[in-house]
Design a protein around this motif. Structure first.
Motif, PDB file in Angstrom:
ATOM      1  N   ALA A 200       0.354   1.142  20.484  1.00 31.60           N
ATOM      2  CA  ALA A 200       0.415   0.982  19.029  1.00 31.60           C
ATOM      3  C   ALA A 200      -0.196  -0.349  18.590  1.00 31.60           C
ATOM      4  CB  ALA A 200       1.870   1.067  18.572  1.00 31.60           C
ATOM      5  N   THR A 201      -0.721  -0.361  17.368  1.00 35.48           N
ATOM      6  CA  THR A 201      -1.291  -1.581  16.803  1.00 35.48           C
ATOM      7  C   THR A 201      -0.306  -2.287  15.881  1.00 35.48           C
ATOM      8  OG1 THR A 201      -2.249  -0.253  15.038  1.00 35.48           O
ATOM      9  CG2 THR A 201      -3.656  -0.710  16.938  1.00 35.48           C
ATOM     10  N   ASP A 202       0.823  -1.677  15.582  1.00 36.90           N
ATOM     11  CA  ASP A 202       1.841  -2.236  14.705  1.00 36.90           C
ATOM     12  C   ASP A 202       3.182  -1.721  15.210  1.00 36.90           C
ATOM     13  OD1 ASP A 202       3.035  -3.567  12.585  1.00 36.90           O
ATOM     14  OD2 ASP A 202       2.056  -2.389  11.015  1.00 36.90           O
ATOM     15  N   HIS A 203       4.279  -2.302  14.734  1.00 39.97           N
ATOM     16  CA  HIS A 203       5.593  -1.860  15.225  1.00 39.97           C
ATOM     17  C   HIS A 203       6.670  -2.056  14.176  1.00 39.97           C
ATOM     18  CE1 HIS A 203       5.698  -6.189  16.154  1.00 39.97           C
ATOM     19  NE2 HIS A 203       6.993  -6.080  15.920  1.00 39.97           N
TER      20      HIS A 203
ATOM     21  N   LEU B 164       5.824   6.206  16.529  1.00 35.88           N
ATOM     22  CA  LEU B 164       5.680   7.137  15.412  1.00 35.88           C
ATOM     23  C   LEU B 164       4.193   7.415  15.270  1.00 35.88           C
ATOM     24  CD1 LEU B 164       8.024   5.207  13.001  1.00 35.88           C
ATOM     25  CD2 LEU B 164       8.543   7.402  14.067  1.00 35.88           C
ATOM     26  N   VAL B 165       3.830   8.696  15.141  1.00 37.04           N
ATOM     27  CA  VAL B 165       2.432   9.083  14.985  1.00 37.04           C
ATOM     28  C   VAL B 165       2.151   9.230  13.493  1.00 37.04           C
ATOM     29  CG1 VAL B 165       0.653  10.760  15.570  1.00 37.04           C
ATOM     30  CG2 VAL B 165       2.514  10.302  17.198  1.00 37.04           C
ATOM     31  N   LEU B 166       1.247   8.425  12.978  1.00 36.56           N
ATOM     32  CA  LEU B 166       0.905   8.472  11.556  1.00 36.56           C
ATOM     33  C   LEU B 166      -0.074   9.601  11.274  1.00 36.56           C
ATOM     34  CD1 LEU B 166       0.443   4.634  10.962  1.00 36.56           C
ATOM     35  CD2 LEU B 166       2.481   6.031  10.551  1.00 36.56           C
ATOM     36  N   GLU B 167      -0.035  10.122  10.049  1.00 36.41           N
ATOM     37  CA  GLU B 167      -0.947  11.209   9.666  1.00 36.41           C
ATOM     38  C   GLU B 167      -2.395  10.826   9.898  1.00 36.41           C
ATOM     39  OE1 GLU B 167       0.479  14.260   6.297  1.00 36.41           O
ATOM     40  OE2 GLU B 167       0.365  12.177   5.606  1.00 36.41           O
ATOM     41  N   GLY B 168      -2.720   9.564   9.662  1.00 38.87           N
ATOM     42  CA  GLY B 168      -4.095   9.096   9.863  1.00 38.87           C
ATOM     43  C   GLY B 168      -4.472   8.905  11.319  1.00 38.87           C
ATOM     44  N   GLY B 169      -3.514   9.135  12.229  1.00 42.48           N
ATOM     45  CA  GLY B 169      -3.807   9.050  13.659  1.00 42.48           C
ATOM     46  C   GLY B 169      -3.313   7.780  14.321  1.00 42.48           C
ATOM     47  N   GLY B 170      -2.921   6.787  13.556  1.00 44.17           N
ATOM     48  CA  GLY B 170      -2.435   5.545  14.149  1.00 44.17           C
ATOM     49  C   GLY B 170      -1.047   5.704  14.745  1.00 44.17           C
TER      50      GLY B 170
ATOM     51  N   SER C 106       0.828  -1.201   0.000  1.00 43.96           N
ATOM     52  CA  SER C 106       0.000   0.000   0.000  1.00 43.96           C
ATOM     53  C   SER C 106       0.864   1.253   0.000  1.00 43.96           C
ATOM     54  CB  SER C 106      -0.905  -0.011   1.238  1.00 43.96           C
ATOM     55  OG  SER C 106      -0.118  -0.096   2.403  1.00 43.96           O
ATOM     56  N   LYS C 107       0.228   2.364  -0.314  1.00 49.04           N
ATOM     57  CA  LYS C 107       0.921   3.658  -0.318  1.00 49.04           C
ATOM     58  C   LYS C 107       1.432   3.935   1.097  1.00 49.04           C
ATOM     59  CE  LYS C 107      -0.073   8.501  -1.464  1.00 49.04           C
ATOM     60  NZ  LYS C 107       0.170   9.181  -0.193  1.00 49.04           N
ATOM     61  N   PRO C 108       2.670   4.438   1.208  1.00 45.35           N
ATOM     62  CA  PRO C 108       3.203   4.661   2.559  1.00 45.35           C
ATOM     63  C   PRO C 108       2.415   5.734   3.306  1.00 45.35           C
ATOM     64  CG  PRO C 108       4.780   5.378   0.876  1.00 45.35           C
ATOM     65  CD  PRO C 108       3.625   4.766   0.164  1.00 45.35           C
ATOM     66  N   GLU C 109       2.242   5.488   4.601  1.00 48.27           N
ATOM     67  CA  GLU C 109       1.655   6.506   5.464  1.00 48.27           C
ATOM     68  C   GLU C 109       2.786   7.329   6.035  1.00 48.27           C
ATOM     69  OE1 GLU C 109      -1.768   6.901   8.319  1.00 48.27           O
ATOM     70  OE2 GLU C 109      -1.631   4.727   8.088  1.00 48.27           O
ATOM     71  N   ARG C 110       2.585   8.635   6.140  1.00 52.55           N
ATOM     72  CA  ARG C 110       3.635   9.508   6.674  1.00 52.55           C
ATOM     73  C   ARG C 110       3.538   9.602   8.186  1.00 52.55           C
ATOM     74  NH1 ARG C 110       5.437  14.447   3.637  1.00 52.55           N
ATOM     75  NH2 ARG C 110       4.144  15.530   5.116  1.00 52.55           N
ATOM     76  N   ALA C 111       4.715   9.618   8.814  1.00 55.22           N
ATOM     77  CA  ALA C 111       4.820   9.845  10.253  1.00 55.22           C
ATOM     78  C   ALA C 111       5.568  11.160  10.423  1.00 55.22           C
ATOM     79  CB  ALA C 111       5.577   8.706  10.923  1.00 55.22           C
ATOM     80  N   LEU C 112       4.866  12.158  10.956  1.00 55.98           N
ATOM     81  CA  LEU C 112       5.439  13.506  11.065  1.00 55.98           C
ATOM     82  C   LEU C 112       5.880  13.869  12.482  1.00 55.98           C
ATOM     83  CD1 LEU C 112       2.852  15.329   8.777  1.00 55.98           C
ATOM     84  CD2 LEU C 112       5.101  14.468   8.155  1.00 55.98           C
ATOM     85  N   GLU C 113       5.587  12.976  13.456  1.00 50.73           N
ATOM     86  CA  GLU C 113       5.993  13.258  14.830  1.00 50.73           C
ATOM     87  C   GLU C 113       6.171  11.956  15.587  1.00 50.73           C
ATOM     88  OE1 GLU C 113       2.824  14.725  17.600  1.00 50.73           O
ATOM     89  OE2 GLU C 113       1.665  14.941  15.753  1.00 50.73           O
ATOM     90  N   ILE C 114       6.799  12.068  16.738  1.00 52.16           N
ATOM     91  CA  ILE C 114       6.957  10.905  17.603  1.00 52.16           C
ATOM     92  C   ILE C 114       6.255  11.179  18.923  1.00 52.16           C
ATOM     93  CG2 ILE C 114       9.127  10.135  16.588  1.00 52.16           C
ATOM     94  CD1 ILE C 114      10.527  11.425  19.026  1.00 52.16           C
ATOM     95  N   ARG C 115       5.894  10.114  19.605  1.00 55.32           N
ATOM     96  CA  ARG C 115       5.302  10.234  20.940  1.00 55.32           C
ATOM     97  C   ARG C 115       6.116   9.342  21.860  1.00 55.32           C
ATOM     98  NH1 ARG C 115      -0.787   9.636  20.600  1.00 55.32           N
ATOM     99  NH2 ARG C 115      -0.471  11.546  19.416  1.00 55.32           N
TER     100      ARG C 115
END
Length: 159
Positions: A18-21, A60-66, A2-11
């Protein structure tokens, strides 16, 4: 894929939610822009405003909120033990080598030159494979870029 999801920040410390790692070694956890693949096969484009040092358990915080958790990957290390760990830690620090300081041992990345030096100082040195999360340093979270003491164009000055 799938198209990569962007991670613009860290928590910090949010990896447990997280649901994935992703599993990253010490070098891999020092990043700003990088394409990663999660355990579930999702492509993530990390695009942070500055280079950061991620720790085991961060997310990593994904743009979609994940959230994508960060797990420190096992890597080859040297476990150093001695009756005089403080002296050995000084020698390691004097070489700007990242080090994890524990009550009864020091951990550094596998390096045959340092292993020989430490054995020469009386240390017991064992090869181990485990995650590496060294001390953060005097200036807060994270790490500094290492440098050599060779002729690299910059000089240390006494004050």
């Amino acid at each position: 894929m799938s198209k990569p999801e962007r991670a613009l920040e860290i928590r910090r410390g949010a990896g447990g939610q997280a649901t994935d790692h992703v599993r990253l070694d010490y070098e891999g956890r020092f990043l700003r822009r990088k394409r990663l693949e999660t355990a579930a096969g999702q492509a993530v484009l990390v695009d942070l405003p500055e280079t950061v040092s991620l720790e085991d358990g961060d997310a990593l915080v994904l743009e979609g909120g994940g959230l994508v958790g960060v797990i420190a990957e096992d890597e080859p290390l040297l476990a150093i033990s001695s009756a005089d760990l403080a002296r050995l830690a000084w020698h390691i620090g004097n070489r700007h080598t990242p080090c994890r300081i524990e009550e009864d041992r020091l951990l550094i990345r596998d390096d045959h030159v340092l292993a020989a030096m430490l054995k020469g100082l009386g240390a017991q040195v064992r090869h181990v494979t485990e995650p590496f999360s060294p001390e953060g340093g005097a200036y807060g979270h994270g790490r500094t870029l290492g440098h050599s003491h060779g002729d690299d164009g910059h000089h240390h000055h006494e004050h």
